[in-house]
Design an enzyme around this catalytic site. Structure first.
Site, short mmCIF file in Angstrom:
data_model
loop_
_atom_site.label_atom_id
_atom_site.label_comp_id
_atom_site.label_asym_id
_atom_site.label_seq_id
_atom_site.Cartn_x
_atom_site.Cartn_y
_atom_site.Cartn_z
N GLY B 182 84.32 22.19 21.41
CA GLY B 182 85.03 21.44 21.72
C GLY B 182 85.59 20.29 22.41
O GLY B 182 86.35 19.99 23.30
N SER B 208 75.48 24.61 12.29
CA SER B 208 76.46 23.75 11.55
C SER B 208 76.49 22.60 11.83
O SER B 208 76.60 21.89 12.00
CB SER B 208 77.74 25.20 11.86
OG SER B 208 77.72 26.45 12.23
N ARG B 209 77.56 22.64 10.06
CA ARG B 209 78.17 21.50 10.21
C ARG B 209 79.79 21.08 10.92
O ARG B 209 80.24 22.32 10.80
CB ARG B 209 78.77 21.00 8.16
CG ARG B 209 77.62 20.74 7.62
CD ARG B 209 78.03 19.97 6.47
NE ARG B 209 76.45 19.86 5.65
CZ ARG B 209 75.49 18.59 5.81
NH1 ARG B 209 76.02 17.84 6.40
NH2 ARG B 209 74.96 19.27 5.65
N ALA B 210 80.48 20.19 11.23
CA ALA B 210 81.91 20.04 11.99
C ALA B 210 82.27 21.03 11.01
O ALA B 210 82.57 21.28 10.27
CB ALA B 210 82.13 18.93 12.12
N ILE B 211 83.40 21.91 12.38
CA ILE B 211 84.12 23.07 11.81
C ILE B 211 85.40 22.65 11.72
O ILE B 211 86.27 21.93 11.15
CB ILE B 211 84.54 24.15 12.52
CG1 ILE B 211 83.21 25.37 12.05
CG2 ILE B 211 85.87 25.09 12.01
CD1 ILE B 211 82.97 26.19 13.25
N THR B 212 86.15 21.81 13.04
CA THR B 212 87.28 21.00 13.86
C THR B 212 87.32 20.03 14.33
O THR B 212 87.72 19.13 14.73
CB THR B 212 87.89 22.15 14.74
OG1 THR B 212 87.58 22.82 15.50
CG2 THR B 212 88.73 23.31 13.65
N SER B 213 85.69 19.51 14.40
CA SER B 213 85.21 18.47 14.99
C SER B 213 84.95 17.77 14.47
O SER B 213 84.47 17.03 13.10
CB SER B 213 83.82 18.82 16.37
OG SER B 213 83.40 18.82 15.42
N THR B 217 75.63 19.12 14.73
CA THR B 217 75.28 18.60 15.81
C THR B 217 74.08 18.71 13.76
O THR B 217 73.52 17.70 13.46
CB THR B 217 74.07 20.12 15.86
OG1 THR B 217 74.43 20.03 17.12
CG2 THR B 217 72.47 19.46 15.72
N ASP B 270 90.03 28.13 14.46
CA ASP B 270 88.29 28.26 15.30
C ASP B 270 88.29 29.48 16.35
O ASP B 270 88.13 29.48 17.37
CB ASP B 270 87.59 27.69 16.64
CG ASP B 270 85.83 27.29 15.46
OD1 ASP B 270 85.04 28.84 15.57
OD2 ASP B 270 85.66 26.69 16.21
#
Lengths: 504, 504
Positions: B182, B208-213, B217, B270
């Site tokens: 966030g 993880s890869r980006a969800i909503t960002s 990382t 999310d």
């Protein structure tokens, strides 16, 4: 600070690929095409596709083979039809602008109440095809399970009415009826339309196709006549005959409803709020003023306890009032299927035998149709309270209803007899005893697995009723299918679910 | 009663079409092929496709053109890869057997609590690819908005752990950290891994890869090294260096999570329960024992009030305990972005400048990384309480952390420098004053519209921080993009959202 605000548009030549997809619009572009690279498009993207003055939103599938060259673009058949595009026409594509109503969708997912404007934004995005299946499914789920209050249901209903065409009639009273379903074979509507139109009332009936059942009224009537009429054609039929039996979809009444229904079907879900909004928006958009709604109540019907039935009754009447409809809800016996046929053509046979006053006609179907026609005649104020059913019976038994039915079908373009499917299998009782219960939901599933409603002549012909004394080897039902694969599939299911009939 | 129970299988020849679809497996068959007609398949159907001993579920698209002949079958690239099928191989297709876990999904939609077995059935259907996007979206929505209690979240987490591989380590203590996100640019993880691994702790970090960002990382580290490692490769890197920075997806840890994340991304959602289950299932499956979780709190961060932060803290610690993890949650300042870069490559520059102890390195990023590394060192019991940050600082400033970082990258296959994107635009202040607020969500959206994370070098380089005295025409930020289309798209959005910076 100065920024170039012109929206970049890229041009590609349309090639016909002939791919019939699921609900969503799909656009195909070659992975090396200049648009994909210069615009940064990749699979998973939703983009806007323009042709002349029109545009649609589509999901991108990226082509890695030679079925498209790098300066070509393909569309799913559905998308090509919406844009009315021809081979070698030039299409333009652009990034999708943010869809504003998605913030309302997210608010609803997080249990917030939405107002009319929010529902209106969502429904208008849906009507325009801007939502993907993922968005549509989230909207349906967020509204299911008692997550909408009565004000929200009324606002959703109003938004759905406003999103499409609205039919206007010169008559002051326009009647309609609707059954919320869950009872296989309960196909009273065409009989009721014939009776009340024969009486001189106006009943411009628009019906849905099946949501989770083996047949909707539109699926059934499509076996006998044309149901895909434009709103101009509907007006003409009703002006001439006082009634019609058409599918609501082509008339562009509450168009978002048709999109949502496909997703509800995929989820095998028919939620309360969507159900009320779906039914009442179609009624109001069709210009109805007086509506009887039939809620069958039974242990395996859609509504299973009296509290739920009373709640739905209250919601339907309250929301009806909010959108200017006079609604009467009747709660009826939903313990077993009605009539013998389950599936479009098989139900059409039942309807015709009742209208033709055959002695073999199913009594239960006839009696329900007379009761509902009577309620409508009374609700309209045309017939004295308590006299409705008797007058309906005279109209049916005199042959006037059949005469009206035939006339309406002909006005809709044709009147043809239903046909039975080629493949069938008889299922017989394995023991003797009294038939104590029938599981409506599993029986409906059996009919669906046999191919109904996509295969119109598939389904079930049911010969046993609650309370019957059954002998071993006596015929319980016949399964009909249009292909051997579907017949086997249905019979495999039956093998694993023999307790759908309780004989004891 | 005897019924033929053999499941009918139909054979078709595979043809490569090279169509890269969205998430779902798609199967293509000609409308006139004998399977479509004899089996009663039509578009909208989901069917099972067999190749040798394997099978997948796919959605049918019906072909009306000559791209397939009537005895051929096509698959989307994703589906062909899963089955490992080659041109002209024979595939068999069959009607899809009913998916049993859908009844649990419907129960959840209707607000029922589910137990471990129900979640386990659902997660196993999802892992096998049996759910369509419509089902996945409904599951995510039905679990969002506080609709899962803590027992359900624990059961979902356990089900997700059990559905995939589970890594085992010979060390007793395995540390890990996670930030719930966030906060744009908050990329402390690679620095923390380098520090604690330099100390001698074991930290097999899967991200993880980006969800909503604009970047996760894994997206950021992919700019510098390989992140798609098999579980055997991960074991090898960690054995050698004590740490790694890999994407969790290829390791087959909690595989359902990766499927669900794609749908959450499409919904830009999310949710709490999924978030906890996602984070903790990955940690437990990776074999972690001690985990620090960072919750940034701020008015436009993912968590916006202290009650929500405390609730998440409590849930994380309780669910962590239920799955055998020692979890410490720290609530940190989430008022503004961290570091200067937002987007994979731009964040990679920040990480490297902190590790290289450059004087220009962002202090805020460095201080957060030291704090979190210190918490981990203390939680592990390796370092006395209160001494963690100081020891972390020594490891960083001595260059040992950078040495470890480089060694891990090389063990993962490469260590390359990030690059800046070709297209950029500087955005300057339109007036002078104090920078009072930055809207993290809209800033993240700006970075996403510029192409991040799909375009790794796209994003934002932010030069202004809260409390800064800004002069008119002073540089606020630079937008980077890999294509002109994306740059314009982002700038158009900025034009309409100038109040994402409050200067007053």
């Amino acid at each position: 600070m100065k920024i170039n605000t012109t929206q970049h548009l890229s041009h590609l030549k349309y090639k016909y690929l002939g791919i019939h997809t699921q609900n969503e619009n799909v656009v195909y572009m070659h992975k090396d095409c200049h648009v994909c690279s210069s615009e940064g498009f990749e699979a998973l993207t939703r983009i806007r596709v323009f042709y002349k003055s029109q545009s649609i939103v589509a999901s991108l599938n990226v082509i890695n083979s030679s079925i498209l060259s790098i300066d070509e673009i393909g569309l799913s058949d559905e998308a090509a039809k919406k844009l009315n595009v021809l081979e070698n026409d030039t299409l333009r594509v652009r990034h999708l602008e943010p869809i504003e109503s998605l913030s309302h969708l997210r608010a609803k997912i997080y249990n917030q109440k939405l107002n009319y404007d929010a529902y209106s934004n969502i429904i208008s995005s849906i009507s325009m095809g801007d939502y993907s299946n993922v968005h549509l499914s989230a909207f349906i789920t967020a509204c299911a399970g008692d997550r909408m209050d009565i004000h929200e249901i009324a606002d959703l209903t109003k938004a759905m009415i406003a999103s499409g065409k609205q039919l206007k009639w010169k008559q002051e009273i326009i009647v309609d009826k609707h059954c919320i379903g869950g009872l296989p074979g309960n196909r009273t509507t065409p009989i009721v339309v014939a009776i009340v139109a024969a009486h001189g009332l106006t009943m411009p009936k628009t019906s849905s196709r099946a949501i989770t059942s083996p047949a909707g009224t539109a699926d059934t009537m499509e076996v006998i006549t044309n149901v895909n009429l434009s709103s101009a054609e509907i007006q003409q039929v009703v002006l001439q005959e006082g009634g019609c039996f058409v599918w609501g979809g082509t008339a562009q009444l509450s168009p978002a409803d048709d999109v949502l229904i496909k997703i509800e079907k995929a989820l095998d879900l028919d939620s309360e709020g969507q159900l009320i909004a779906s039914v009442l928006s179609k009624k109001a958009a069709a210009g109805s003023t007086h509506v009887v709604i039939d809620i069958p109540l039974g242990p395996t019907a859609k509504v299973r306890n009296i509290e739920m039935a009373e709640k739905l009754k209250n919601y339907m009447e309250t929301v009806g009032h909010a959108v200017g409809l006079k609604v009467k809800v009747v709660i009826t016996d939903g313990n077993q299927p009605v009539g013998e046929g389950i599936g479009p053509a098989l139900e059409a046979f039942d309807i015709l035998s009742v209208l033709e006053n055959k002695t073999s006609a199913p009594h239960d179907l006839k009696n329900r149709a007379l009761f509902l026609a009577g309620e409508l005649l009374e609700l309209s104020g045309e017939v004295e309270s308590g006299k409705g059913t008797e007058i309906a019976k005279q109209l049916l038994e005199s042959g006037k209803a059949m005469e009206k039915f035939t006339a309406i079908c002909k006005a809709q373009g044709k009147f043809v007899q239903p046909e039975l499917a080629l493949y069938k299998h008889e299922i017989k009782a394995e023991k003797s005893g009294t038939l104590k219960a029938i599981d409506n939901r599993r029986l409906a599933k059996l009919a669906k697995l046999s191919g109904a409603p996509q295969s119109p002549s598939a389904g079930i012909l049911l010969k046993a009723h609650l309370g019957d004394q059954i002998q071993e080897e006596e015929l319980l039902l016949t399964v009909y299918a249009e292909s051997n694969g579907e017949l086997n599939y249905a019979l495999n299911y039956y093998q694993s679910q023999k307790d759908m009939f309780s004989i004891g």
